[in-house]
Design a protein around this motif. Structure first.
Motif, PDB file in Angstrom:
ATOM      1  N   ALA A 105      40.688  36.119  32.439  1.00  0.00           N
ATOM      2  CA  ALA A 105      41.116  37.503  32.666  1.00  0.00           C
ATOM      3  C   ALA A 105      42.544  37.714  32.160  1.00  0.00           C
ATOM      4  O   ALA A 105      42.849  38.682  31.467  1.00  0.00           O
ATOM      5  CB  ALA A 105      41.020  37.844  34.153  1.00  0.00           C
ATOM      6  N   ARG A 106      43.413  36.797  32.498  1.00  0.00           N
ATOM      7  CA  ARG A 106      44.809  36.870  32.087  1.00  0.00           C
ATOM      8  C   ARG A 106      44.980  36.817  30.578  1.00  0.00           C
ATOM      9  O   ARG A 106      45.736  37.577  29.982  1.00  0.00           O
ATOM     10  CB  ARG A 106      45.543  35.650  32.644  1.00  0.00           C
ATOM     11  CG  ARG A 106      46.425  35.919  33.825  1.00  0.00           C
ATOM     12  CD  ARG A 106      47.173  34.626  34.127  1.00  0.00           C
ATOM     13  NE  ARG A 106      46.852  34.136  35.454  1.00  0.00           N
ATOM     14  CZ  ARG A 106      47.547  34.496  36.537  1.00  0.00           C
ATOM     15  NH1 ARG A 106      48.562  35.318  36.438  1.00  0.00           N
ATOM     16  NH2 ARG A 106      47.218  34.031  37.715  1.00  0.00           N
ATOM     17  N   GLU A 107      44.228  35.863  29.999  1.00  0.00           N
ATOM     18  CA  GLU A 107      44.450  35.552  28.600  1.00  0.00           C
ATOM     19  C   GLU A 107      43.791  36.554  27.661  1.00  0.00           C
ATOM     20  O   GLU A 107      44.357  36.944  26.644  1.00  0.00           O
ATOM     21  CB  GLU A 107      43.896  34.148  28.326  1.00  0.00           C
ATOM     22  CG  GLU A 107      44.502  33.469  27.126  1.00  0.00           C
ATOM     23  CD  GLU A 107      43.915  32.085  26.951  1.00  0.00           C
ATOM     24  OE1 GLU A 107      43.716  31.685  25.799  1.00  0.00           O
ATOM     25  OE2 GLU A 107      43.623  31.413  27.987  1.00  0.00           O
ATOM     26  N   VAL A 108      42.588  36.971  28.002  1.00  0.00           N
ATOM     27  CA  VAL A 108      41.780  37.758  27.076  1.00  0.00           C
ATOM     28  C   VAL A 108      41.704  39.230  27.466  1.00  0.00           C
ATOM     29  O   VAL A 108      41.606  40.109  26.616  1.00  0.00           O
ATOM     30  CB  VAL A 108      40.349  37.174  26.969  1.00  0.00           C
ATOM     31  CG1 VAL A 108      39.497  37.974  26.012  1.00  0.00           C
ATOM     32  CG2 VAL A 108      40.420  35.719  26.535  1.00  0.00           C
ATOM     33  N   GLY A 109      41.752  39.518  28.772  1.00  0.00           N
ATOM     34  CA  GLY A 109      41.550  40.893  29.228  1.00  0.00           C
ATOM     35  C   GLY A 109      42.616  41.847  28.712  1.00  0.00           C
ATOM     36  O   GLY A 109      43.777  41.474  28.571  1.00  0.00           O
ATOM     37  N   THR A 110      42.177  43.075  28.398  1.00  0.00           N
ATOM     38  CA  THR A 110      43.169  44.127  28.164  1.00  0.00           C
ATOM     39  C   THR A 110      43.364  44.925  29.449  1.00  0.00           C
ATOM     40  O   THR A 110      44.406  45.500  29.683  1.00  0.00           O
ATOM     41  CB  THR A 110      42.718  45.070  27.031  1.00  0.00           C
ATOM     42  OG1 THR A 110      41.403  45.567  27.320  1.00  0.00           O
ATOM     43  CG2 THR A 110      42.692  44.348  25.692  1.00  0.00           C
ATOM     44  N   LYS A 111      42.307  44.960  30.262  1.00  0.00           N
ATOM     45  CA  LYS A 111      42.370  45.591  31.578  1.00  0.00           C
ATOM     46  C   LYS A 111      41.629  44.721  32.563  1.00  0.00           C
ATOM     47  O   LYS A 111      40.640  44.082  32.200  1.00  0.00           O
ATOM     48  CB  LYS A 111      41.654  46.957  31.552  1.00  0.00           C
ATOM     49  CG  LYS A 111      42.360  48.053  30.788  1.00  0.00           C
ATOM     50  CD  LYS A 111      43.279  48.829  31.723  1.00  0.00           C
ATOM     51  CE  LYS A 111      44.166  49.790  30.941  1.00  0.00           C
ATOM     52  NZ  LYS A 111      43.362  50.701  30.123  1.00  0.00           N
ATOM     53  N   VAL A 112      42.119  44.688  33.778  1.00  0.00           N
ATOM     54  CA  VAL A 112      41.371  44.003  34.825  1.00  0.00           C
ATOM     55  C   VAL A 112      41.041  45.010  35.915  1.00  0.00           C
ATOM     56  O   VAL A 112      41.905  45.799  36.322  1.00  0.00           O
ATOM     57  CB  VAL A 112      42.168  42.822  35.421  1.00  0.00           C
ATOM     58  CG1 VAL A 112      41.317  42.054  36.423  1.00  0.00           C
ATOM     59  CG2 VAL A 112      42.645  41.880  34.317  1.00  0.00           C
ATOM     60  N   LEU A 113      39.778  45.032  36.345  1.00  0.00           N
ATOM     61  CA  LEU A 113      39.348  45.945  37.403  1.00  0.00           C
ATOM     62  C   LEU A 113      39.042  45.151  38.651  1.00  0.00           C
ATOM     63  O   LEU A 113      38.465  44.069  38.576  1.00  0.00           O
ATOM     64  CB  LEU A 113      38.058  46.671  37.010  1.00  0.00           C
ATOM     65  CG  LEU A 113      37.968  47.367  35.668  1.00  0.00           C
ATOM     66  CD1 LEU A 113      36.656  48.153  35.596  1.00  0.00           C
ATOM     67  CD2 LEU A 113      39.146  48.293  35.491  1.00  0.00           C
ATOM     68  N   PHE A 114      39.388  45.717  39.790  1.00  0.00           N
ATOM     69  CA  PHE A 114      39.010  45.109  41.057  1.00  0.00           C
ATOM     70  C   PHE A 114      37.985  46.001  41.738  1.00  0.00           C
ATOM     71  O   PHE A 114      38.245  47.168  42.015  1.00  0.00           O
ATOM     72  CB  PHE A 114      40.230  44.936  41.958  1.00  0.00           C
ATOM     73  CG  PHE A 114      39.896  44.397  43.316  1.00  0.00           C
ATOM     74  CD1 PHE A 114      39.295  43.149  43.455  1.00  0.00           C
ATOM     75  CD2 PHE A 114      40.177  45.133  44.462  1.00  0.00           C
ATOM     76  CE1 PHE A 114      38.977  42.641  44.714  1.00  0.00           C
ATOM     77  CE2 PHE A 114      39.872  44.625  45.717  1.00  0.00           C
ATOM     78  CZ  PHE A 114      39.275  43.381  45.843  1.00  0.00           C
ATOM     79  N   MET A 115      36.808  45.451  41.945  1.00  0.00           N
ATOM     80  CA  MET A 115      35.760  46.225  42.627  1.00  0.00           C
ATOM     81  C   MET A 115      35.618  45.751  44.053  1.00  0.00           C
ATOM     82  O   MET A 115      35.655  44.546  44.331  1.00  0.00           O
ATOM     83  CB  MET A 115      34.409  46.059  41.919  1.00  0.00           C
ATOM     84  CG  MET A 115      34.242  46.986  40.737  1.00  0.00           C
ATOM     85  SD  MET A 115      32.539  47.052  40.150  1.00  0.00           S
ATOM     86  CE  MET A 115      31.837  48.265  41.240  1.00  0.00           C
TER      87      MET A 115
END
Ligand SMILES: Nc1ncnc2c1ncn2[C@@H]1O[C@H](COP(=O)(O)OP(=O)(O)OP(=O)(O)O)[C@@H](O)[C@H]1O
Ligand SMILES: [Mg+2]
Lengths: 240, 232
Positions: free
Chosen positions: A199-209
């Motif tokens: 998530a840190r390395e590749v994500g442009t956005k992180v969502l918390f559901m």
């Protein structure tokens, strides 16, 4: 690319998605995290209509795909999906797994599809497995093939539902590596995962559901460094 | 040694004299012909009915097709096959003089009901993920079934399907009712002709038994091979 408006999904009396709104742009890598049962899989499966939403709208490339009159099969050709349990077709060889959809949907001639499949197999280092059956592969190999199978359709978007959760730890890396390369190639991706490093390395956005809604959305840096809601703070304290 | 002589004489009369063994062989031919064609009809019909029975509306309720499938299965299972055969012969297909055809169709329809239950179990045993993967690639429901689910369901169902075929071979022993000289009827006719029951009846029973024994052994082999290929 994808606009989700007030998306609800109920299973009988179980209200799983409670009015999700979201906008996914071309090229984004959206990582979705959240506790078990929060509706992450259901959200993902609604995007390609493996689950039919109870209400709400999903727009894909300017087309309202929740419209019952839409040809679901056509829409799905443009959205790849990778499953936790790989779901390779057990009765077909690896080559047939990859070429089945492009050939039967008349997108490619058989020869062309095979050539394309070999190219993709080379990319993930599994060309020598072309004639093997899924049963003879390791989990990590299966998942890389599953990604290739989706890519063979040249999708505009790839959905991943916990692609590494069913893998032995030593095989997680090889799959994440393929996903990273895919991300670098510019693919739009939505990834449900517990791999916070990814998530840190590749994500442009992180969502918390949580409880059927997107509670928080941020860039990976902010998401992990400055969680806002108490529920996300609690969640992060458990998983990090 | 008198009894041995009389046994040989009886066997001679029942099977060898006037080439009577040819009659049994012909009878066996009819038995197998009806069983094989009925099995083919049964598999096609049973597969279709299995899918009908599994079809659901968007809200999860059974469709009209599922209801029709259930009625069909109920009727077949709830009536004796002799009566089904007579009803076809005397009423439904009364203009058809071809007893073999009537027998094949009747037993095909009959077997279809049992095969549908076998296929349904075979289909349900295929992991849901297989269907989801197929559909997520854009394949239609029909294509997914045709290329992915049915081949796997069929493999699951092969052992019980083999059993069904064995049952069918024995069940056809009633086709004498529609005038066919199958193995059982030949034995019966021979009994009245020769005023001697032992040889014809026991002889044909041995033929049935041998064929079914061979099939059972082959089936067990097939089952073992299938199980091995599951962890290839
Ligand atoms: N097909 C279904 N029928 C009935 N209930 C379902 C179905 N699929 C999911 N649910 C329910 O919906 C809720 C959310 O499930 P979902 O799989 O979306 O959660 P998740 O966030 O992906 O969880 P996990 O991290 O465990 O995969 C759960 O309570 C689950 O039991
Ligand atoms: Mg899930």
């Amino acid at each position: 690319m994808i606009i989700v408006k007030d998306l609800h999904k109920k299973f009988g009396g179980n209200h799983v998605l409670r009015g999700v709104d979201y906008h996914i742009h071309q090229g984004e890598k959206i990582v979705v995290v959240g506790p078990s049962g929060s509706g992450k899989s259901t959200f993902l499966r609604c995007l390609n209509l493996l689950e039919i939403p109870t209400s709400g709208e999903i727009w894909f490339d300017g087309q309202l795909i929740t419209d019952p009159k839409i040809n679901i099969n056509k829409v799905r050709q443009h959205m790849g999906m990778v499953f936790q349990h790989f779901n390779l077709f057990n009765n077909l060889t690896i080559m047939e797994n990859i070429t089945l959809a492009p050939v039967k949907l008349k997108l490619m001639a058989e020869e062309e599809a095979k050539e394309n499949a070999l190219k993709l197999l080379n990319r993930v280092g599994l060309a020598e497995k072309a004639d093997a059956y899924p049963g003879s592969l390791s989990g990590g190999q299966k998942q890389r093939i599953a990604i290739v199978r989706s890519l063979a359709m040249s999708p505009k978007l790839m959905l991943f539902d916990e692609p590494t959760s069913a893998l032995d730890p030593e095989m997680v890396g090889e799959v994440l590596e393929v996903m990273k390369e895919l991300a670098e190639s510019g693919m739009t991706m939505v990834v449900v995962t517990h791999e916070m490093g990814f998530a840190r390395e590749v994500g442009t956005k992180v969502l918390f559901m949580d409880e059927g809604n997107i509670i928080e959305e941020n860039t990976p840096q902010e998401f992990f460094a400055n969680p806002q809601s108490p529920r996300l703070k609690e969640f992060l304290s458990k998983v990090l | 040694m008198d009894w041995l002589n009389s046994v040989l004489e009886k066997a001679n009369a029942a099977f060898v004299e006037k080439d009577r063994w040819r009659l049994y062989l012909k009878g066996l031919g009819i038995t197998m012909e009806v069983a094989v064609f009925a099995a083919l009809i049964g598999i096609v019909l049973g597969t279709i009915v299995a899918f009908m029975k599994l079809s659901t509306k968007r809200n999860g309720k059974p469709t009209i097709f599922a209801r029709i499938a259930n009625i069909y299965i109920d009727i077949i299972r709830g009536t004796p096959s002799v009566l089904q055969l007579l009803i076809m012969w005397v009423i439904v297909m009364k203009d058809c003089k071809n007893g073999v055809l009537v027998a094949c169709i009747t037993f095909g329809i009959n077997s279809g009901a049992y095969v549908s239950e076998i296929m349904r179990a075979g289909i349900l045993a295929v992991d849901k993920g297989q269907t989801e993967a197929g559909r997520s690639l854009g394949l239609s429901h029909f294509q997914t079934m045709r290329y992915i689910v049915i081949p796997q369901a069929f493999k699951n169902a092969l052992p019980p399907l083999g059993n069904e075929f064995i049952v069918l071979i024995k069940e056809t022993a009633i086709v004498g009712y529609v005038g066919l000289s199958d193995l059982t009827r030949v034995a019966n006719q021979m009994t009245s002709k020769l005023y001697e029951a032992f040889m014809p009846l026991i002889g044909s029973a041995i033929v049935y038994f041998t064929i079914i024994k061979i099939l059972t052994v082959l089936l067990a082999k097939l089952e073992r091979r299938l199980r091995k290929s599951d962890n290839r």
